[in-house]
Design a protein around this motif. Sequence first.
Motif, PDB file in Angstrom:
ATOM      1  N   GLY A   1      32.707  57.458  51.664  1.00  0.00           N
ATOM      2  CA  GLY A   1      31.530  57.612  52.526  1.00  0.00           C
ATOM      3  C   GLY A   1      30.961  56.280  52.964  1.00  0.00           C
ATOM      4  N   ALA A   2      30.954  55.301  52.051  1.00  0.00           N
ATOM      5  CA  ALA A   2      30.452  53.970  52.392  1.00  0.00           C
ATOM      6  C   ALA A   2      31.345  53.288  53.421  1.00  0.00           C
ATOM      7  CB  ALA A   2      30.358  53.122  51.119  1.00  0.00           C
ATOM      8  N   TYR A   3      32.659  53.415  53.258  1.00  0.00           N
ATOM      9  CA  TYR A   3      33.581  52.800  54.229  1.00  0.00           C
ATOM     10  C   TYR A   3      33.524  53.526  55.576  1.00  0.00           C
ATOM     11  CZ  TYR A   3      35.819  49.238  51.389  1.00  0.00           C
ATOM     12  OH  TYR A   3      36.069  48.100  50.654  1.00  0.00           O
ATOM     13  N   ALA A   4      33.297  54.830  55.573  1.00  0.00           N
ATOM     14  CA  ALA A   4      33.115  55.542  56.835  1.00  0.00           C
ATOM     15  C   ALA A   4      31.900  54.996  57.584  1.00  0.00           C
ATOM     16  CB  ALA A   4      32.953  57.045  56.568  1.00  0.00           C
ATOM     17  N   THR A   5      30.844  54.690  56.838  1.00  0.00           N
ATOM     18  CA  THR A   5      29.657  54.071  57.443  1.00  0.00           C
ATOM     19  C   THR A   5      29.999  52.711  58.034  1.00  0.00           C
ATOM     20  OG1 THR A   5      28.281  55.190  55.798  1.00  0.00           O
ATOM     21  CG2 THR A   5      27.279  53.371  57.013  1.00  0.00           C
TER      22      THR A   5
ATOM     23  N   VAL B   1      27.740  45.769  55.459  1.00  0.00           N
ATOM     24  CA  VAL B   1      27.091  46.856  56.195  1.00  0.00           C
ATOM     25  C   VAL B   1      25.629  46.467  56.360  1.00  0.00           C
ATOM     26  CG1 VAL B   1      26.492  49.298  56.225  1.00  0.00           C
ATOM     27  CG2 VAL B   1      28.684  48.572  55.263  1.00  0.00           C
ATOM     28  N   GLU B   2      25.179  46.340  57.596  1.00  0.00           N
ATOM     29  CA  GLU B   2      23.830  45.849  57.878  1.00  0.00           C
ATOM     30  C   GLU B   2      22.820  46.988  57.918  1.00  0.00           C
ATOM     31  OE1 GLU B   2      23.690  43.490  61.389  1.00  0.00           O
ATOM     32  OE2 GLU B   2      25.554  42.423  60.934  1.00  0.00           O
ATOM     33  N   ASN B   3      21.596  46.657  57.530  1.00  0.00           N
ATOM     34  CA  ASN B   3      20.494  47.602  57.715  1.00  0.00           C
ATOM     35  C   ASN B   3      20.072  47.615  59.178  1.00  0.00           C
ATOM     36  OD1 ASN B   3      19.088  46.649  54.581  1.00  0.00           O
ATOM     37  ND2 ASN B   3      20.079  48.561  55.044  1.00  0.00           N
ATOM     38  N   PRO B   4      19.802  48.794  59.745  1.00  0.00           N
ATOM     39  CA  PRO B   4      19.176  48.813  61.072  1.00  0.00           C
ATOM     40  C   PRO B   4      17.815  48.123  61.014  1.00  0.00           C
ATOM     41  CG  PRO B   4      19.967  50.996  60.434  1.00  0.00           C
ATOM     42  CD  PRO B   4      20.057  50.138  59.213  1.00  0.00           C
ATOM     43  N   VAL B   5      17.314  47.723  62.168  1.00  0.00           N
ATOM     44  CA  VAL B   5      16.028  47.021  62.218  1.00  0.00           C
ATOM     45  C   VAL B   5      14.923  47.864  61.599  1.00  0.00           C
ATOM     46  CG1 VAL B   5      14.254  46.141  63.784  1.00  0.00           C
ATOM     47  CG2 VAL B   5      16.661  45.600  64.202  1.00  0.00           C
TER      48      VAL B   5
ATOM     49  N   GLY C   1      27.513  57.675  49.447  1.00  0.00           N
ATOM     50  CA  GLY C   1      28.111  56.394  49.821  1.00  0.00           C
ATOM     51  C   GLY C   1      27.460  55.797  51.049  1.00  0.00           C
ATOM     52  N   CYS C   2      27.122  56.630  52.020  1.00  0.00           N
ATOM     53  CA  CYS C   2      26.427  56.147  53.224  1.00  0.00           C
ATOM     54  C   CYS C   2      25.092  55.522  52.844  1.00  0.00           C
ATOM     55  CB  CYS C   2      26.230  57.303  54.200  1.00  0.00           C
ATOM     56  SG  CYS C   2      25.465  56.833  55.765  1.00  0.00           S
ATOM     57  N   ALA C   3      24.358  56.179  51.943  1.00  0.00           N
ATOM     58  CA  ALA C   3      23.066  55.639  51.509  1.00  0.00           C
ATOM     59  C   ALA C   3      23.243  54.362  50.699  1.00  0.00           C
ATOM     60  CB  ALA C   3      22.314  56.686  50.692  1.00  0.00           C
ATOM     61  N   LEU C   4      24.225  54.343  49.804  1.00  0.00           N
ATOM     62  CA  LEU C   4      24.433  53.173  48.952  1.00  0.00           C
ATOM     63  C   LEU C   4      24.854  51.952  49.760  1.00  0.00           C
ATOM     64  CD1 LEU C   4      26.225  54.824  45.909  1.00  0.00           C
ATOM     65  CD2 LEU C   4      23.931  53.858  45.956  1.00  0.00           C
ATOM     66  N   SER C   5      25.479  52.166  50.907  1.00  0.00           N
ATOM     67  CA  SER C   5      25.894  51.033  51.738  1.00  0.00           C
ATOM     68  C   SER C   5      24.699  50.244  52.259  1.00  0.00           C
ATOM     69  CB  SER C   5      26.738  51.536  52.919  1.00  0.00           C
ATOM     70  OG  SER C   5      25.937  52.244  53.860  1.00  0.00           O
ATOM     71  N   GLN C   6      23.514  50.850  52.233  1.00  0.00           N
ATOM     72  CA  GLN C   6      22.319  50.182  52.750  1.00  0.00           C
ATOM     73  C   GLN C   6      21.606  49.335  51.700  1.00  0.00           C
ATOM     74  OE1 GLN C   6      21.572  50.517  56.194  1.00  0.00           O
ATOM     75  NE2 GLN C   6      23.627  51.385  55.962  1.00  0.00           N
TER      76      GLN C   6
ATOM     77  N   GLY D   1      23.512  47.828  48.809  1.00  0.00           N
ATOM     78  CA  GLY D   1      24.414  47.035  47.977  1.00  0.00           C
ATOM     79  C   GLY D   1      25.711  46.735  48.700  1.00  0.00           C
ATOM     80  N   ASN D   2      26.591  46.059  47.994  1.00  0.00           N
ATOM     81  CA  ASN D   2      27.881  45.702  48.567  1.00  0.00           C
ATOM     82  C   ASN D   2      28.788  46.922  48.678  1.00  0.00           C
ATOM     83  OD1 ASN D   2      27.223  42.939  48.706  1.00  0.00           O
ATOM     84  ND2 ASN D   2      27.810  42.640  46.567  1.00  0.00           N
ATOM     85  N   VAL D   3      29.639  46.904  49.694  1.00  0.00           N
ATOM     86  CA  VAL D   3      30.619  47.970  49.890  1.00  0.00           C
ATOM     87  C   VAL D   3      32.003  47.376  49.632  1.00  0.00           C
ATOM     88  CG1 VAL D   3      31.666  49.554  51.537  1.00  0.00           C
ATOM     89  CG2 VAL D   3      29.192  49.193  51.542  1.00  0.00           C
ATOM     90  N   GLY D   4      32.665  47.878  48.599  1.00  0.00           N
ATOM     91  CA  GLY D   4      33.984  47.381  48.235  1.00  0.00           C
ATOM     92  C   GLY D   4      34.817  48.478  47.621  1.00  0.00           C
TER      93      GLY D   4
END
Length: 535
Positions: free
Chosen positions: A280-284, A362-366, A447-452, A454-457
Amino acid sequence: MSTLRLAAALFCAFFVSFAAHAVTSEQLEALAFGDNDLKVQTIAALVAAADPEALVLLQAMNESRMQVSPEQKRVFIISDAGAIDAKSKQAVDPLPDDVEEVVMNNRMRRELANAAAALQLLSPDAATRFESAKALQSGSNATMLPLVEKALATETESHIKALLVHTRSILQLSSPDAEVRHTAAKALSASDDPNTKTVLLGVLAKQGDHYVEPDAKVRAQAKLSLDAVERKLVWGEKLGQIFSGISLGSVLLLAALGLAITYGLMGVINMAHGELIMIGAYATYVVQGLFRTYAPEAFDWYLPAALPVAFITAALVGMVMERSVIRFLYGRPLETLLATWGISLVLIQLVRTIFGAQNVAVENPVWMSGGVQALSNLVLPYNRIVIIAFAGAVLLGVWLLLTRTRLGLFVRGVTQNRAMAGCVGVPTARVDTYAFGLGSGIAGLAGCALSQIGNVGPDLGQAYIVDSFMVVVLGGVGQLAGTVYAALGLGVVNKFLEGISGAVLAKIAVLVFIIIFIQKRPQGLFALKGRFADA
């Protein structure tokens, strides 16, 4: 060219006024050619003069728009309109061949930034003065005291004046007069700024066998003020720990919610659950890249688009796992554990092959950047607030799906009594696939939420698989309510223990507690009842 010369002439006229009132030729040469100590002394003199026009020169220097010709000993100020000779006040076109930027280092940039902030105290704009006063809370020195006094004499906004009074008290702690230092230390007792605590600790510190503050009366007052400030800060610290605990709990809830379905309701020990979170994080990350390439103007809205992609991608992977491997292993927990562990290794290696072994950004939106200043020592980050709200929305959606839809009815029927559900026409094999896909899709949302935050690996899921199982087992197998209480409870307890014993010992203490708890109450916080318990 005429337009350029007109703009340069207008800038020159302003600069002539600025130079005539604020900066002498000697000061200008010191800023351009002097060593760092001389430059710092000159900057302090410009600030002490409390002339707002000096801001123009210091900003030009800080922004690398001051350039010099070492051979000709000339100084130039660069603007969009062109270049001006700082001494002759004449437009220069072209610049000499040997022109170069003024040598700068971090110390100089820090001094220039503090000086620029101080001079902005005299700005006609209240918002600018407020930001300047806030910046000076942690970036002022004794040379700025005359400027702060001048700003206080003319300031009309009460909230800005309060900040300036606080800054003046901090600066007065460096006064040679012990009585002034005592008064300043007493005034700081009304502060609730964390920086004040640091300042007062500095007053009470020792250098060798001697105190930094030689006067015992001043030290005694500083200790009283420090106690008062700490009493004001303690609520912010406690609330911060509670918020951090809820934030951690929401992350654990997202990670464990899918497992609560696949393990809690279906009885499948899915060791690849963490890798579904990772997918899910990599899909993000992929959606972010597509937005950056094909729709950069809408980049700040990539996250809402990534949510369904993360859910569907992880759900499809989970359904393939269930149809190809897990469906043949129902009722055989050991074989299921080993098979899903092997699948997790395959998924990790597959991601490493496609995306590489290094973490991806993975960047946070503004709209998720920054935070809310709840108290002087408590900032609530927007990304954490959004994740807490998102976890609540996902939980509500899962509850509605399981209790208010046909699929939820089938899932509960198969979980309660598979044979009877099959007898009344429920397609049990298809329901198993859908339920496993639902749990996997929720892991993708996690995973989508965690990407915002922490690191995605490739190893992202490994950090959450053990915690997810602990949450589900502690809450009670098959109990969504228990999952919620366990996740939030573990999050808050873990954060409070971290403040006492550190992160590692806190983790150990939580694990020991869960082991003891399960020994005493194997069914978890919420036990299954009726025919669920007999299944």
